[in-house]
Design an enzyme around this catalytic site. Structure first.
Site, PDB file in Angstrom:
ATOM      1  CG  ASP A 125      42.876  -7.889  -2.319  1.00  0.00           C
ATOM      2  OD1 ASP A 125      43.800  -8.210  -1.574  1.00  0.00           O
ATOM      3  OD2 ASP A 125      43.013  -7.547  -3.507  1.00  0.00           O
ATOM      4  CG  ASP A 154      43.784  -4.684  -6.070  1.00  0.00           C
ATOM      5  OD1 ASP A 154      44.905  -4.755  -5.521  1.00  0.00           O
ATOM      6  OD2 ASP A 154      42.790  -4.198  -5.516  1.00  0.00           O
ATOM      7  CG  ASP A 204      48.611  -7.375  -4.984  1.00  0.00           C
ATOM      8  OD1 ASP A 204      49.309  -7.324  -3.961  1.00  0.00           O
ATOM      9  OD2 ASP A 204      47.526  -6.786  -5.110  1.00  0.00           O
TER      10      ASP A 204
HETATM   11  P1  ATP Z   1      42.337  -4.341   0.439  1.00  0.00           P
HETATM   12  O1  ATP Z   1      43.722  -4.914   0.463  1.00  0.00           O
HETATM   13  O2  ATP Z   1      41.434  -4.903   1.431  1.00  0.00           O
HETATM   14  O3  ATP Z   1      41.733  -4.282  -0.922  1.00  0.00           O
HETATM   15  P2  ATP Z   1      43.106  -1.801  -0.003  1.00  0.00           P
HETATM   16  O4  ATP Z   1      43.910  -2.389  -1.070  1.00  0.00           O
HETATM   17  O5  ATP Z   1      41.998  -0.878  -0.373  1.00  0.00           O
HETATM   18  O6  ATP Z   1      42.542  -2.876   0.936  1.00  0.00           O
HETATM   19  P3  ATP Z   1      45.002   0.072   0.369  1.00  0.00           P
HETATM   20  O7  ATP Z   1      44.418   0.667  -0.832  1.00  0.00           O
HETATM   21  O8  ATP Z   1      46.387  -0.448   0.371  1.00  0.00           O
HETATM   22  O9  ATP Z   1      44.080  -1.061   0.935  1.00  0.00           O
HETATM   23  O10 ATP Z   1      44.845   1.125   1.499  1.00  0.00           O
HETATM   24  C1  ATP Z   1      45.563   1.014   2.684  1.00  0.00           C
HETATM   25  C2  ATP Z   1      45.303   2.253   3.499  1.00  0.00           C
HETATM   26  O11 ATP Z   1      45.733   3.400   2.795  1.00  0.00           O
HETATM   27  C3  ATP Z   1      43.845   2.487   3.797  1.00  0.00           C
HETATM   28  O12 ATP Z   1      43.489   1.891   5.020  1.00  0.00           O
HETATM   29  C4  ATP Z   1      43.720   3.992   3.893  1.00  0.00           C
HETATM   30  O13 ATP Z   1      43.981   4.415   5.200  1.00  0.00           O
HETATM   31  C5  ATP Z   1      44.827   4.484   2.984  1.00  0.00           C
HETATM   32  N1  ATP Z   1      44.303   4.893   1.683  1.00  0.00           N
HETATM   33  C6  ATP Z   1      43.545   4.186   0.842  1.00  0.00           C
HETATM   34  N2  ATP Z   1      43.259   4.869  -0.263  1.00  0.00           N
HETATM   35  C7  ATP Z   1      43.852   6.071  -0.123  1.00  0.00           C
HETATM   36  C8  ATP Z   1      43.935   7.245  -0.940  1.00  0.00           C
HETATM   37  N3  ATP Z   1      43.367   7.295  -2.137  1.00  0.00           N
HETATM   38  N4  ATP Z   1      44.630   8.283  -0.477  1.00  0.00           N
HETATM   39  C9  ATP Z   1      45.227   8.234   0.722  1.00  0.00           C
HETATM   40  N5  ATP Z   1      45.189   7.174   1.520  1.00  0.00           N
HETATM   41  C10 ATP Z   1      44.511   6.099   1.127  1.00  0.00           C
END
Ligand code: ATP
Length: 903
Positions: A327, A628, A632
């Site tokens: 990730d 996480d 997954d």
């Molecule tokens: P990675 O897979 O690298 O760990 P991540 O798991 O943080 O990334 P996600 O959490 O799935 O990725 O987030 C995907 C997208 O959703 C982000 O690019 C952002 O635009 C949006 N996002 C992330 N957190 C929030 C939130 N708390 N509220 C609204 N949108 C969000």
């Protein structure tokens, strides 16, 4: 109705019966109840029972041969020898038992390193506490990904689904809600209850704790739930198979030896004794103990380097990992978000300052301070970000502490920096309902009452997800301008969130997904930096040098992913990221190709992760995959090494993983790989040390039976069975164990991964075993014959001369082992290159062995048990000189192998 039929009673009734309210308990009452009810933990039932570990020590073909030898020896009149062998078998079993038992305990203790946390209402405030502190009456919050921390009665639920396989065996998640159910409903049908140890797979809810610790359903059946703390790994299984073959070979050779002995005119007892001695000598009795110890040490060292191994085979598999899929957020980056770019249709701005401290100012894109009040467009954008948000940022001493998701914390800080005060906004715009953020949806929405009357729905999320809901026509110039801006901000490695608002009219109490489908006004974009972890950059480089490909798989925007991938050095400059949508369109064949060729994957959903793992595995890769979230879990299970996050990971992902990172840091995976390689190297060293001794002893015996003269009707044997056991157990174990502590080879992370199907009895191990065995046998036989002849010549009577010569042979082998051990400390380098004193345990082993050997030679009690006899000082000198030969011999072999590898 029974008093504890919580599932059938109305919630108000349940709360009253438990002496609590829907605001939970006070800290004081909870403390009192904790004393009364005890901690919310199951009594430790410690895996396999001690008795079954002990019994297993005897359940081994090698031991059968030894026991048969005992019987034979006793039957043919060598009662004393038989009893000593028996004693040694028992001793060996005890050593094995103690090692395994302690290793098992050590591994169990590790699970305590990843404590389970629960979100509890105490004193009316939400707090994150260890699940062990829960008491009946506590009110807990549940959300997707959590493990239900105790037996609870639901008070409130929102599309809550719980997977209860741990309890009912049913793996399809069950929908839950607060409505009472029939009093006689079975556990699987009690929809108003949540049971300890089951997993929330969807939605959110609150619930009151009704049972903790042993007084939970899980506690009642826990006796049936012995976790399989299996100490078996592919390697130990492979060794088991080899052990069986060795045993078969030994039995065959022993029979031949018996026949040869009888043909040459040995008395029956002597012929049997020779055969038994051979069997005892050729069996590597010390091996299982060494293997268990090396694995246990590996597990402990990995834990010290922040990787907690949940399944023992992972220790080895880590060593042969060829691809790590990681990730981005929090693993490769710091997950410390700071909003730095703001964009609205009215203009672009920047915010100064780094971190969660609300210290910074609004400047234009060129860095010029913006005078006067905050522009309305910025105010509206920041308000949306602060309201559609569950995080809080508070001052704690000198620092600012974040509670909640860093992405949301950054939005709070951005609002606070410009004096909008997120906390005050939340009071003036009370929240009525929310659609929580889920990775699949990529947005979050909240419903608020506005200060002037009326209601507003705020949405924030990935720009694509928000734009889809806004009244910006597809293909229009406005939308194109926004998308261009998203690309521009993302190309700087920033995560981009868009915000929107809709004023629905009328009065609503609830917000459903269908209420946030369309009709929003687009407010703008906030771009936040999340710098790469410095140690991750280093670790990516180390992995590449070690022949391991690192791939980044993220939910973020492709441009953000590309920029961060480049900064981390895992993608070449200009290399495009592949998106989940693109992966979804590929055939299996094309996916395999793409999975191998690209290193950065963006906007990836969990189901793409699963396909990626499978595609890489189909190409023969050994894949470690991090994860996480709840979704997954399938990818983590499919991967050869599933890696979960200890801090931010959900309970579901941890449950599915082989390894849990205590610090969520990519660098810890690289460290674990290094440890995995080290464990394997050290096992090979132990094998290369132990096996030559066994073969050497077999050769000594065979040569003696085939060629030595028969003196006065008695066989002339260079060693007695008990003496051979002495070498095999005392010497081998004392010397081989320190090898498990040996430091990693200097090139451990500069060579390609080991092939997972490579045999442990490699050409190297076999070649080394034969060469060293012959050298050892030649030395021991030579000195035995020489000592025997000299003693006879000096007038010592035959039996005493034999004892002296046998002691000489044993001493030679032991000194030989000591010098050979120094050579085994490194596979390729010489002792001097790795540092004579870099592993003090080696000298502890050698020192204790020398003391024991002095006892063997000079103590009368040892003479009685082992048939040994004192030898003169010059005999030690001779043994020393002969044993020393092994050092130049192996030095030459290593030099030759290094030269061949270099050529
Ligand atoms: P990675 O897979 O690298 O760990 P991540 O798991 O943080 O990334 P996600 O959490 O799935 O990725 O987030 C995907 C997208 O959703 C982000 O690019 C952002 O635009 C949006 N996002 C992330 N957190 C929030 C939130 N708390 N509220 C609204 N949108 C969000």
């Amino acid at each position: 109705m029974p008093a504890d039929a919580w599932h059938a009673r109305p919630t108000a009734d349940v709360l009253a019966a438990l002496g609590t309210t829907d605001l939970g308990l006070s800290t004081e009452v909870a403390a009192r109840r904790l004393v009364e009810h005890g901690p919310n933990a199951l009594p430790q039932h410690g895996g396999e029972s001690a008795l079954s570990i002990l019994v297993r020590q005897f359940h081994n073909p090698l031991i059968y041969v030894l026991l048969a030898s005992t019987g034979l020896a006793i039957l043919t009149g060598k009662v004393f020898d038989g009893l000593v062998i028996l004693g040694v078998v028992v001793l060996n079993a005890i050593i094995g038992f103690v090692q395994e038992y302690r290793a098992g305990k050590a591994i169990q203790a590790l699970s305590a390193m990843v404590p389970q946390l629960a979100t509890v209402l105490r004193d009316g405030r939400r707090q994150s506490l260890p699940a062990a502190d829960l008491v009946p009456g506590d009110v807990v919050a549940l959300q997707s990904g959590d493990k239900v921390p105790a037996d609870v009665r639901l008070l409130e639920a929102r599309t809550l689904k719980v997977e209860e396989a741990a309890l009912t065996g049913e793996s399809v998640p069950v929908e839950k809600g607060p409505a009472p159910v029939d009093a006689d409903a079975g556990v699987g049908d009690r929809r108003s209850m949540g049971y300890s140890g089951t997993l929330v797979t969807y939605g959110t809810g609150t619930a009151v704790v009704v049972g903790t610790g042993a007084r939970t359903e899980l506690g009642r059946i826990s006796a049936l739930l012995k976790e399989a703390d299996d100490l078996e790994t592919p390697l130990t299984k492979q060794l088991g198979v080899i052990g069986t073959w060795i045993t078969a070979g030994i039995v065959a050779v022993s029979v031949v030896l018996l026949a040869v002995g009888l043909l040459r005119g040995y008395p029956l007892g002597d012929a049997v004794l020779a055969a038994v001695t051979l069997a005892v000598g050729a069996i590597p009795e010390g091996l299982p103990a060494v293997v268990t110890i090396a694995l246990a040490i590996g597990v402990q060292r990995m834990a010290r380097r922040r990787s907690v191994v949940r399944k023992l085979p992972a220790v080895e598999t880590l060593g042969s990992t060829t691809v790590i899929c990681s990730d981005k957020t929090g693993t490769l980056t710091k997950n410390e978000m700071t909003v730095q770019a703001l964009w609205t249709p009215a203009g672009a701005w920047r915010l100064t300052g780094v971190g969660y401290a609300p210290e910074g100012a609004l400047v234009t894109d060129d860095g010029v301070a913006v005078p006067g009040p905050v522009p309305d467009a910025v105010r509206a954008l920041l308000t949306a970000g602060a309201l559609c948000n569950d995080a809080t940022v508070e001052r704690q001493g000198d620092a600012w502490a974040l509670t909640g998701d860093p992405t949301e914390g950054a939005l709070v800080t951005a609002a606070d920096k410009l004096g909008l005060e997120a906390e005050a906004l939340r009071v003036s715009h009370p929240r009525l309902d929310a659609v929580p953020f889920e990775s699949e949806r990529q947005y979050m929405a909240t419903l608020h009452r506005e200060p002037g009357g009326g209601q507003a729905i705020y949405v924030k999320g990935a720009p694509e997800a928000v734009l889809r809901r806004c009244a910006l026509p597809e293909g229009g110039a406005e939308r194109a301008a926004v998308l261009a801006e998203v690309e521009r901000i993302a190309a700087q490695g920033m995560r981009v969130l868009a915000c929107g608002v809709r004023r629905p009219g009328g009065s609503h109490a609830e917000l459903a997904e269908s209420d946030v489908e369309a009709g929003f006004t687009f407010l703008g974009l906030q771009g936040m930096i999340d710098p790469p972890r410095a140690e991750a950059v280093e670790a990516v480089r180390a992995c590449r040098a070690a022949g391991i490909t690192v791939k980044m798989i993220t939910g973020d925007h492709p441009e953000t992913a590309r920029a961060i991938g480049e900064a981390l050095g895992l993608a070449d400059p200009g290399e495009e990221a592949v998106t989940g949508a693109e992966l979804g369109r590929l055939s299996d064949e094309a996916l395999r190709e793409a999975a191998a060729r690209h290193n950065v994957f963006a906007r990836v959903a969990p189901e793409h992760k699963l396909r990626l793992v499978q595609a890489l595995q189909a190409r023969g890769e050994v894949v470690a995959m991090t994860g996480d979230g709840v979704n997954d879990a399938p990818a983590l299970k499919q991967a050869d090494i599933g890696v979960a996050m200890g801090i931010t990971g959900t309970a579901v992902s941890k449950e599915a993983a082989d390894v849990v990172l205590a610090d969520d840091n990519f660098a810890s995976i690289a460290a674990a790989v290094e440890e995995g390689r080290r464990v394997y190297d050290n096992l090979i060293k132990a094998l290369a040390f132990l096996l030559p001794t066994n073969l050497g002893l077999a050769v000594i015996l065979s040569v003696a039976v085939a060629f030595f003269p028969i003196v006065g009707g008695e066989a002339l044997l260079p060693m007695l069975p008990v003496q051979i056991l002495w070498i095999n157990l005392v010497a081998s174990v004392a010397l081989a164990l320190p090898l498990a502590f040996e430091a990693p080879e200097r090139d451990v992370m500069r060579r390609p991964p080991r092939r997972p199907d490579a045999p442990i009895l490699s050409r190297f191990v076999v070649g080394r075993t034969v060469a060293v065995a012959l050298l050892m046998a030649a030395g021991a036989i030579g000195l035995f014959l020489n000592e025997y002849r000299e003693a006879l010549a000096a007038g010592v009577e035959a039996a005493a001369a034999l004892g002296e010569a046998q002691t000489m042979a044993v001493t030679t082998v032991i000194l030989f082992q000591i010098f050979y051990l120094l050579n085994c400390r490194s596979l390729k380098e010489s002792v001097l290159q790795i540092g004579l004193f870099s592993n003090p345990w080696v000298y502890v082993g050698i020192g204790s062995l020398l003391v024991l050997q002095l006892g063997f030679v000079y103590l009368p009690v040892m003479h009685a048990v082992f048939g040994s006899a004192p030898i003169p000082a010059h005999a030690w000198g001779e043994a020393l000189v002969v044993a020393l030969v092994v050092i130049p011999a192996i030095g030459l072999e290593k030099w030759w192998r290094r030269r061949r590898a270099g050529a």
